[in-house]
Design an enzyme around this catalytic site. Structure first.
Site, PDB file in Angstrom:
ATOM      1  N   TYR A 262     -15.426  14.594  -3.784  1.00 42.56           N
ATOM      2  CA  TYR A 262     -16.760  15.160  -3.564  1.00 42.56           C
ATOM      3  C   TYR A 262     -16.675  16.646  -3.173  1.00 42.56           C
ATOM      4  O   TYR A 262     -17.163  17.052  -2.105  1.00 42.56           O
ATOM      5  CB  TYR A 262     -17.504  14.393  -2.470  1.00 42.56           C
TER       6      TYR A 262
ATOM      7  N   HIS B 100     -11.304   4.529  -5.240  1.00 42.17           N
ATOM      8  CA  HIS B 100     -12.576   5.086  -5.705  1.00 42.17           C
ATOM      9  C   HIS B 100     -12.885   4.673  -7.141  1.00 42.17           C
ATOM     10  O   HIS B 100     -12.144   4.983  -8.063  1.00 42.17           O
ATOM     11  CB  HIS B 100     -12.499   6.623  -5.622  1.00 42.17           C
TER      12      HIS B 100
ATOM     13  N   ASP C 269     -19.798   8.408   4.811  1.00 46.23           N
ATOM     14  CA  ASP C 269     -18.944   8.116   3.655  1.00 46.23           C
ATOM     15  C   ASP C 269     -18.642   9.402   2.891  1.00 46.23           C
ATOM     16  O   ASP C 269     -19.535  10.207   2.622  1.00 46.23           O
ATOM     17  CB  ASP C 269     -19.664   7.135   2.718  1.00 46.23           C
TER      18      ASP C 269
HETATM   19  N1  LIG Z   1     -18.540   5.062  -7.053  1.00 48.83           N
HETATM   20  C1  LIG Z   1     -18.745   5.500  -5.827  1.00 48.83           C
HETATM   21  O1  LIG Z   1     -17.843   5.466  -5.041  1.00 48.83           O
HETATM   22  C2  LIG Z   1     -20.094   6.050  -5.428  1.00 48.83           C
HETATM   23  C3  LIG Z   1     -21.059   6.326  -6.414  1.00 48.83           C
HETATM   24  C4  LIG Z   1     -22.302   6.793  -6.003  1.00 48.83           C
HETATM   25  C5  LIG Z   1     -22.563   6.971  -4.645  1.00 48.83           C
HETATM   26  N2  LIG Z   1     -21.612   6.706  -3.701  1.00 48.83           N
HETATM   27  C6  LIG Z   1     -21.883   6.914  -2.254  1.00 48.83           C
HETATM   28  O2  LIG Z   1     -23.248   6.586  -2.003  1.00 48.83           O
HETATM   29  C7  LIG Z   1     -23.926   7.747  -1.492  1.00 48.83           C
HETATM   30  C8  LIG Z   1     -25.369   7.795  -1.976  1.00 48.83           C
HETATM   31  O3  LIG Z   1     -25.380   7.949  -3.384  1.00 48.83           O
HETATM   32  P1  LIG Z   1     -26.426   8.839  -4.189  1.00 48.83           P
HETATM   33  O4  LIG Z   1     -26.696  10.086  -3.466  1.00 48.83           O
HETATM   34  O5  LIG Z   1     -25.907   8.912  -5.568  1.00 48.83           O
HETATM   35  O6  LIG Z   1     -27.692   7.905  -4.246  1.00 48.83           O
HETATM   36  P2  LIG Z   1     -29.060   7.801  -3.431  1.00 48.83           P
HETATM   37  O7  LIG Z   1     -28.843   8.069  -2.008  1.00 48.83           O
HETATM   38  O8  LIG Z   1     -29.655   6.495  -3.843  1.00 48.83           O
HETATM   39  O9  LIG Z   1     -29.953   8.888  -4.145  1.00 48.83           O
HETATM   40  C9  LIG Z   1     -29.959  10.204  -3.792  1.00 48.83           C
HETATM   41  C10 LIG Z   1     -31.080  10.840  -4.583  1.00 48.83           C
HETATM   42  O10 LIG Z   1     -32.314  10.320  -4.067  1.00 48.83           O
HETATM   43  C11 LIG Z   1     -33.086  11.388  -3.536  1.00 48.83           C
HETATM   44  N3  LIG Z   1     -33.701  10.920  -2.285  1.00 48.83           N
HETATM   45  C12 LIG Z   1     -33.128  10.210  -1.289  1.00 48.83           C
HETATM   46  N4  LIG Z   1     -34.027   9.963  -0.322  1.00 48.83           N
HETATM   47  C13 LIG Z   1     -35.184  10.525  -0.711  1.00 48.83           C
HETATM   48  C14 LIG Z   1     -36.489  10.605  -0.145  1.00 48.83           C
HETATM   49  N5  LIG Z   1     -36.758  10.038   1.035  1.00 48.83           N
HETATM   50  N6  LIG Z   1     -37.453  11.269  -0.831  1.00 48.83           N
HETATM   51  C15 LIG Z   1     -37.193  11.833  -2.025  1.00 48.83           C
HETATM   52  N7  LIG Z   1     -35.978  11.792  -2.630  1.00 48.83           N
HETATM   53  C16 LIG Z   1     -34.984  11.139  -1.975  1.00 48.83           C
HETATM   54  C17 LIG Z   1     -32.108  12.502  -3.278  1.00 48.83           C
HETATM   55  O11 LIG Z   1     -32.766  13.739  -3.375  1.00 48.83           O
HETATM   56  P3  LIG Z   1     -32.585  14.834  -2.193  1.00 48.83           P
HETATM   57  O12 LIG Z   1     -31.171  15.241  -2.238  1.00 48.83           O
HETATM   58  O13 LIG Z   1     -33.586  15.864  -2.575  1.00 48.83           O
HETATM   59  O14 LIG Z   1     -32.976  14.109  -0.931  1.00 48.83           O
HETATM   60  C18 LIG Z   1     -31.102  12.324  -4.411  1.00 48.83           C
HETATM   61  O15 LIG Z   1     -31.578  12.883  -5.605  1.00 48.83           O
HETATM   62  C19 LIG Z   1     -23.076   8.938  -1.934  1.00 48.83           C
HETATM   63  O16 LIG Z   1     -23.274  10.058  -1.104  1.00 48.83           O
HETATM   64  C20 LIG Z   1     -21.695   8.365  -1.812  1.00 48.83           C
HETATM   65  O17 LIG Z   1     -21.303   8.392  -0.464  1.00 48.83           O
HETATM   66  C21 LIG Z   1     -20.383   6.243  -4.088  1.00 48.83           C
END
Ligand SMILES: NC(=O)c1ccc[n+]([C@@H]2O[C@H](COP(=O)([O-])OP(=O)(O)OC[C@H]3O[C@@H](n4cnc5c(N)ncnc54)[C@H](OP(=O)(O)O)[C@@H]3O)[C@@H](O)[C@H]2O)c1
Length: 313
Positions: free
Chosen positions: A58, A119, A53
């Protein structure tokens, strides 16, 4: 890797998928270089992840993802990207969506986008977005530039998922996919959106399953303090310093592990997106979704505790 069917599209999608936004933005914000991104993407593919995704917003993620996937047979993965329908206070002009899709195709080095999403539809914007831009989106699908149509919610502005609810209520047949947040502290979507999505065959991509409140003690503490003050969620039975310690036992090794498992337990969820750009974290998250679900008593307790919770992050 487990696979689920992405709603009525009939496409098999890996239960864990990889996002290139969030805090790390595909490593653009965490010091990962192009070789590291390529490794991340290949580790993901090797574990059976088949959905990536990204979004115009981004940073350079679309371009960097296109580079990291170069040489991988196109039928091994699905691409989802997004279009920001607003430019600040104004809606985008006619034709901007088509130009954005053409640009995304070029950056992603492909001739079709599998999932094209509006988005972050804001509360109040749903009807004008559908009225103004859905015909153009459908023309892009008819022209073969995109396959499935979806939108994402803006969880920080709409923690109770009112826009996904409008989507599955007003136009369930127009949306192939909706991206929303559903997790231990964000269970609102389970009330109506997920059952309706299942009923109508709308695929659900679960974004940001752990994000800030399950990964950062300060964020979680601030949220729980607010809940204690406003009484909206009763957390009085939990240890103030270690409120999720009881979840960590047997093969569940952290609240993050529990968070990923929980995020996939509702049958309305098609895939859970992780936003990490750290290979070790990615592999840990793969293990979480390959492991057993949380046990029934723990799962029930989470539903009892947080069934009415709608954390914005
Ligand atoms: N409105 C929208 O369209 C929208 C909004 C938000 C997200 N998204 C999509 O969803 C995806 C994921 O969102 P997100 O990155 O905000 O949320 P997430 O995946 O829930 O959280 C990422 C955070 O969690 C940490 N993390 C993940 N796995 C871990 C582990 N095993 N151990 C320790 N820390 C861990 C990461 O740190 P590290 O980087 O250090 O691993 C980062 O700080 C985005 O990349 C995007 O594609 C879309």
């Amino acid at each position: 890797m487990h696979y689920r069917v992405l709603g009525r599209s009939g496409i098999d999608v890996s239960l864990l998928s990889l996002g290139t936004g969030g805090a790390s933005q595909f490593g653009q914000k965490t010091g990962v270089d192009d070789a590291g991104r390529k490794r991340l993407v290949h580790v993901a593919l090797d574990h059976g992840i088949n959905l990536f995704d990204t979004a115009e917003l981004y940073g350079r993620s679309e371009e960097l993802l296109g580079m990291a996937l170069e040489g991988v047979p196109r039928d091994r993965y699905l691409l989802a990207t997004k279009w920001p329908y607003r430019r600040g206070d104004e809606f985008a002009e006619a034709g901007a969506l088509t130009r954005s899709v053409e640009n995304s195709l070029r950056l992603l080095k492909t001739d079709v986008i599998d999932i094209m999403q509006f988005h972050g539809i804001l509360p109040g914007d749903y009807d004008p977005v559908v009225d103004r831009f859905m015909p153009e989106m459908k023309r892009l699908r008819d022209a073969g530039k995109i396959r499935l149509i979806g939108f994402t919610e803006m969880m920080t502005k709409d923690p109770k998922a009112t826009i996904p609810l409008k989507g599955v209520t007003d136009h369930p047949n127009d949306w192939d996919v909706i991206m929303l947040k559903y997790g231990i502290l964000n269970q609102w979507a389970a009330k109506e959106v997920l059952p309706l999505a299942e009923k109508h065959g709308v695929g659900i991509m679960n974004m940001a399953p752990v994000r800030q409140t399950l990964t950062r003690d300060d964020e979680r503490k601030a949220l729980f303090d607010q809940w204690r003050r406003d009484g909206s969620v009763d957390v009085s039975s939990l240890d103030e310093n270690d409120p999720f310690g009881w979840l960590v036992h047997d093969d569940v090794n952290s609240v993050i592990d529990a968070g990923y498992r929980f995020a996939a337990m509702h049958s309305g969820i098609s895939t859970v997106i992780t936003g990490t750009a750290n290979v070790e974290h990615l592999e840990a998250n793969v293990r979480s979704l390959e492991a057993e679900s949380l046990n029934v008593p723990d799962y029930r307790r989470l539903l009892e505790l947080f069934g009415n919770s709608a954390a914005p992050n």
